[in-house]
Design a protein around this motif. Structure first.
Motif, PDB file in Angstrom:
ATOM      1  N   VAL A  56      53.746  12.458  58.644  1.00 15.24           N
ATOM      2  CA  VAL A  56      53.813  11.877  60.013  1.00 15.24           C
ATOM      3  C   VAL A  56      52.990  12.998  61.011  1.00 15.24           C
ATOM      4  N   GLY A  57      53.257  14.234  60.814  1.00 18.81           N
ATOM      5  CA  GLY A  57      52.345  15.025  61.475  1.00 18.81           C
ATOM      6  C   GLY A  57      50.769  15.050  61.186  1.00 18.81           C
ATOM      7  N   ARG A  58      50.424  14.700  59.827  1.00 20.55           N
ATOM      8  CA  ARG A  58      49.283  14.732  59.466  1.00 20.55           C
ATOM      9  C   ARG A  58      48.733  13.450  60.158  1.00 20.55           C
ATOM     10  N   ARG A  59      49.208  12.268  60.022  1.00 23.58           N
ATOM     11  CA  ARG A  59      48.922  10.883  60.632  1.00 23.58           C
ATOM     12  C   ARG A  59      48.757  11.082  62.104  1.00 23.58           C
ATOM     13  N   LEU A  60      49.571  11.742  62.795  1.00 21.04           N
ATOM     14  CA  LEU A  60      49.272  12.012  64.118  1.00 21.04           C
ATOM     15  C   LEU A  60      48.289  13.203  64.646  1.00 21.04           C
ATOM     16  N   SER A  61      48.120  13.971  63.828  1.00 24.01           N
ATOM     17  CA  SER A  61      47.436  15.199  63.999  1.00 24.01           C
ATOM     18  C   SER A  61      48.056  16.090  64.879  1.00 24.01           C
ATOM     19  N   VAL A  62      49.381  16.107  64.639  1.00 20.32           N
ATOM     20  CA  VAL A  62      50.331  17.355  65.356  1.00 20.32           C
ATOM     21  C   VAL A  62      50.690  18.217  64.480  1.00 20.32           C
ATOM     22  N   SER A  63      51.326  19.139  64.796  1.00 16.50           N
ATOM     23  CA  SER A  63      51.785  20.247  63.859  1.00 16.50           C
ATOM     24  C   SER A  63      53.175  19.482  63.060  1.00 16.50           C
ATOM     25  N   LYS A  64      53.504  20.268  61.985  1.00 15.91           N
ATOM     26  CA  LYS A  64      54.786  19.884  61.223  1.00 15.91           C
ATOM     27  C   LYS A  64      55.846  20.011  62.122  1.00 15.91           C
ATOM     28  N   GLN A  65      55.947  21.006  63.025  1.00 11.58           N
ATOM     29  CA  GLN A  65      56.967  21.385  63.734  1.00 11.58           C
ATOM     30  C   GLN A  65      57.193  20.331  65.022  1.00 11.58           C
ATOM     31  N   ALA A  66      56.261  19.778  65.487  1.00  5.92           N
ATOM     32  CA  ALA A  66      56.246  18.811  66.370  1.00  5.92           C
ATOM     33  C   ALA A  66      56.538  17.344  65.852  1.00  5.92           C
ATOM     34  N   ALA A  67      56.130  17.315  64.760  1.00  9.30           N
ATOM     35  CA  ALA A  67      56.409  15.894  64.042  1.00  9.30           C
ATOM     36  C   ALA A  67      57.941  15.905  63.701  1.00  9.30           C
ATOM     37  N   ALA A  68      58.561  17.307  63.366  1.00 14.85           N
ATOM     38  CA  ALA A  68      60.000  17.309  62.797  1.00 14.85           C
ATOM     39  C   ALA A  68      60.719  17.264  64.063  1.00 14.85           C
ATOM     40  N   LYS A  69      60.210  17.636  65.392  1.00 11.13           N
ATOM     41  CA  LYS A  69      61.096  17.273  66.427  1.00 11.13           C
ATOM     42  C   LYS A  69      61.053  15.915  66.751  1.00 11.13           C
ATOM     43  N   THR A  70      59.954  15.232  66.850  1.00 10.66           N
ATOM     44  CA  THR A  70      60.207  13.584  66.995  1.00 10.66           C
ATOM     45  C   THR A  70      60.924  12.974  65.926  1.00 10.66           C
ATOM     46  N   VAL A  71      60.706  13.343  64.703  1.00 10.18           N
ATOM     47  CA  VAL A  71      61.337  12.573  63.842  1.00 10.18           C
ATOM     48  C   VAL A  71      63.082  12.922  63.757  1.00 10.18           C
TER      49      VAL A  71
END
Length: 158
Positions: A56-71
């Protein structure tokens, strides 16, 4: 009257904000007051094959941490499930839940209503021309969550 490039950018941003703010308000009125545009981007990435937080982070071009918060928010609110991957115990596999698909369908209906309002203001031909012009400028991949380049995606994750 000729406008500047900055004016064009502000007009496009204003159009986007008008649609997104209208959709967010209408979704809240329909019982989804905890749903934000970022959530839709993440869920569409998951549907397109990003089945892990890293993907998800790669797909949205955000950090793994940002993706983890959203998920984590999506899981907590019941829009996404996170289950152990049967083929790799070290990772969890993400899937959009029935509630997640429900809010996406509601969102699509809301955007159809908002589009109809724009059509009433501009007329069908003018709106079709605007859409065709934007598609020429940004390409059809801009609306395809599975396409490389969608929402800043660097590499396909499917």
């Amino acid at each position: 009257m000729s406008r500047s490039g900055a004016d064009l950018a502000l007009l496009l941003l204003g159009g986007f904000r008008t649609l997104v703010d209208g959709a967010t308000s209408e979704l809240a009125a329909r019982g989804y007051d905890d749903f934000r545009p970022t959530h839709e981007f993440a869920m569409r990435a998951i549907i397109a094959g990003a089945d892990s937080t890293s993907a998800v982070g790669r797909r949205l071009s955000v950090s793994k941490q940002a993706a983890a918060k959203t998920v984590a928010v999506l899981v907590e609110r019941g829009y996404v499930s996170s289950e152990p991957d049967p083929s790799d115990a070290r990772r969890n596999r993400l899937q959009v839940t029935a509630r997640g698909f429900d809010v996406l369908r509601e969102g699509e209906a809301v955007f159809e209503e908002l589009r109809a309002r724009w059509e009433e203001k501009l007329g069908a031909a003018e709106l079709a021309h605007l859409e065709a012009s934007l598609a020429t400028l940004v390409g059809d991949a801009a609306v395809d969550a599975g396409a490389p380049g969608w929402v800043g995606q660097d590499t396909p994750t499917t």
